[in-house]
Design an enzyme around this catalytic site. Structure first.
Site, PDB file in Angstrom:
ATOM      1  NE  ARG A  37      -4.307  -1.571   1.484  1.00 50.29           N
ATOM      2  CZ  ARG A  37      -5.178  -2.120   2.302  1.00 50.29           C
ATOM      3  NH1 ARG A  37      -5.077  -1.952   3.600  1.00 50.29           N
ATOM      4  NH2 ARG A  37      -6.170  -2.831   1.826  1.00 50.29           N
ATOM      5  CE  LYS A 198     -21.352 -12.503   5.701  1.00 53.84           C
ATOM      6  NZ  LYS A 198     -21.503 -11.594   6.560  1.00 53.84           N
ATOM      7  N   GLY A 350      -9.234  -6.868  -1.965  1.00 56.92           N
ATOM      8  CA  GLY A 350      -9.374  -7.852  -0.894  1.00 56.92           C
ATOM      9  C   GLY A 350      -8.743  -9.187  -1.220  1.00 56.92           C
ATOM     10  N   GLY A 373     -14.285  -3.254  -0.726  1.00 62.59           N
ATOM     11  CA  GLY A 373     -15.630  -2.707  -0.563  1.00 62.59           C
ATOM     12  C   GLY A 373     -15.935  -1.625  -1.588  1.00 62.59           C
TER      13      GLY A 373
HETATM   14  P1  AMP Z   1     -15.170 -12.584   0.677  1.00 58.18           P
HETATM   15  O1  AMP Z   1     -14.541 -11.817   1.787  1.00 58.18           O
HETATM   16  O2  AMP Z   1     -16.653 -12.596   0.689  1.00 58.18           O
HETATM   17  O3  AMP Z   1     -14.590 -12.268  -0.694  1.00 58.18           O
HETATM   18  O4  AMP Z   1     -14.817 -14.111   0.975  1.00 58.18           O
HETATM   19  C1  AMP Z   1     -13.532 -14.603   0.887  1.00 58.18           C
HETATM   20  C2  AMP Z   1     -13.432 -15.835   1.728  1.00 58.18           C
HETATM   21  O5  AMP Z   1     -14.328 -16.825   1.275  1.00 58.18           O
HETATM   22  C3  AMP Z   1     -12.038 -16.407   1.651  1.00 58.18           C
HETATM   23  O6  AMP Z   1     -11.467 -16.381   2.928  1.00 58.18           O
HETATM   24  C4  AMP Z   1     -12.282 -17.811   1.158  1.00 58.18           C
HETATM   25  O7  AMP Z   1     -11.457 -18.741   1.769  1.00 58.18           O
HETATM   26  C5  AMP Z   1     -13.732 -18.069   1.528  1.00 58.18           C
HETATM   27  N1  AMP Z   1     -14.302 -19.164   0.745  1.00 58.18           N
HETATM   28  C6  AMP Z   1     -14.273 -19.310  -0.591  1.00 58.18           C
HETATM   29  N2  AMP Z   1     -14.861 -20.455  -0.953  1.00 58.18           N
HETATM   30  C7  AMP Z   1     -15.266 -21.074   0.173  1.00 58.18           C
HETATM   31  C8  AMP Z   1     -15.956 -22.308   0.449  1.00 58.18           C
HETATM   32  N3  AMP Z   1     -16.312 -23.111  -0.543  1.00 58.18           N
HETATM   33  N4  AMP Z   1     -16.243 -22.587   1.733  1.00 58.18           N
HETATM   34  C9  AMP Z   1     -15.888 -21.751   2.728  1.00 58.18           C
HETATM   35  N5  AMP Z   1     -15.232 -20.589   2.538  1.00 58.18           N
HETATM   36  C10 AMP Z   1     -14.918 -20.252   1.274  1.00 58.18           C
END
Ligand code: AMP
Length: 393
Positions: A37, A198, A350, A373
């Site tokens: 950064r 999510k 991210g 975000g």
């Molecule tokens: P996000 O912050 O919503 O982009 O989510 C990223 C996180 O989702 C990462 O830490 C990944 O390890 C997790 N992730 C991706 N695929 C899976 C999965 N199939 N089951 C559980 N966690 C997951």
């Protein structure tokens, strides 16, 4: 781009206050574990130095929640920035107050002063006008080069623009350029890859992308709520039960609009989330007790079949639990495919950006956003207050 940038104004000899994103990770001994950064802000800072501006930098670090926390001081950042610039960087003990006014009035052209963590004052995140006015009082020009906070209307991103001519730095102007093109007139076919943890985080972006893209490829944990809504067994995979109805609605809306939404049809499964876990590949239904943790090889192929014709690809969220080797292959293969693609490739910040850097593919993407975000909100079609507030050309 219709926003002014630092190359559109005269900065020689002027006091220029720059919002940067120096929110770097620190270990227990307060060593910076990743300085990307700080490196990211160098081109703007060097341009200002070279053109004889008096450079006042401000940033947040962590979440001190309005209190002084010694472990969140910007002292290690000032030291590292000084090394990278090859010149002295003075570090103030606060970001507002009489001492700051004095330190600024002693500055010579091309000097660099770093103010202390903005979030030691709760007024920063409250976007307090008095606090914003104080920050503004030290300078004649405001530069925003912290894209990761542009979706927040804080004193140092939005409030301050009410008192100073306000322009984008090089980092922010590159972000605007790519996201404006992707949201206004992307080269088609336009394909989105969405993954991550999510469904709830991505609903708005899916709904808004549906109006613009030709296909949406869904992977990661969020895929399982969609699969469940189609009546597929997902074993112990991550599920948001209260979002099943919404997932169903999204899929039927996409069908009615002729937007292709592709879900995984094979999976890397395991009975635990562990670096040493043994894995299997299954198609369609996931047996009871097993967790889907990555997209399988057939899904990778199916996704690549769509991606090969794309002219614009945006990617937000890993398609598997990529932090652990047994579940990183899907994310890795898609990353390599994008690296070789001639399409404009835009990586949301991210985790997805982290995965690309880890694979050393960062120079082979058109654009890797510095804001997770903020990039999502841009794609959702929202107005980012930190950008909207900059002066138009
Ligand atoms: P996000 O912050 O919503 O982009 O989510 C990223 C996180 O989702 C990462 O830490 C990944 O390890 C997790 N992730 C991706 N695929 C899976 C999965 N199939 N089951 C559980 N966690 C997951």
């Amino acid at each position: 781009m219709n926003k002014k940038t630092i190359t559109d104004i005269d900065i020689k000899g002027k006091r220029v206050i720059v919002r940067v994103d120096f929110n770097v990770p620190l270990d227990e001994k307060l060593n910076i574990t990743d300085d990307s950064r700080i490196r990211g802000a160098l081109s703007t800072i060097q341009y200002l130095i070279k053109n004889g501006a008096k450079v006042i930098l401000m940033s947040h670090l962590g979440r001190p929640e309005g209190k002084v926390k010694d472990e969140m001081r910007l002292t290690p950042v000032a030291k590292r920035l000084g090394e990278l610039l090859g010149k002295e960087v003075k570090k103030a003990d606060d970001c507002v107050g009489d001492d700051i006014a004095k330190a600024v009035s002693a500055m010579e052209p091309s000097d660099v002063l770093l103010l202390e963590n903005l979030r030691f004052h709760k007024e920063e995140t409250m976007n307090d006008p008095g606090f914003a006015r104080q920050l503004a009082s030290y300078a004649e020009i405001f530069v925003n080069d912290a894209f990761g906070t542009c979706h927040r209307a804080h004193a140092s991103t939005e409030g301050i623009t009410k008192y100073l001519p306000s322009v984008a730095g090089f980092l922010v102007s590159k972000e605007i350029e790519y996201f404006e093109k992707a949201t206004r007139n992307p080269d088609k076919p336009y394909v989105a890859i969405l993954g991550g943890a999510k469904v709830s985080d991505k609903i708005e972006v899916i709904t808004s992308l549906m109006e613009k893209v030709d296909a949406i490829l869904i992977g990661g944990a969020m895929a399982y709520t969609f699969l469940k809504s189609e009546g597929i067994d997902i074993g112990n995979s991550k599920l948001e039960p209260d979002k099943i109805g919404l997932a169903k609605e999204i899929l039927s809306k996409a069908r009615s609009k002729n937007v292709r939404i592709l879900l995984p049809n094979d999976h890397v499964i395991s009975d635990k989330i562990d670096a040493g876990a043994s894995t299997e590949i299954v198609e369609h239904n996931i047996p009871e007790g097993k967790i889907g943790l990555d997209i399988g090889p057939k899904t990778v192929k199916k996704f690549e079949e769509i991606l090969k014709d794309a002219k614009t690809i945006i990617w937000n969220g890993p398609v598997g639990f990529f932090e652990l080797k047994p579940f990183s292959k899907g994310t890795e293969e898609l990353a390599r495919f994008l690296a070789d693609s001639n399409a404009t490739t835009i990586i949301g910040g991210g985790d997805t950006a982290a995965a690309i850097y880890e694979l050393n593919l960062n120079t082979r993407m058109s654009h890797i956003s510095t804001g997770g975000g903020a990039s999502l909100e841009y794609l959702e079609g929202k107005i980012l207050p930190g950008i909207a507030a900059l002066n138009d050309k």
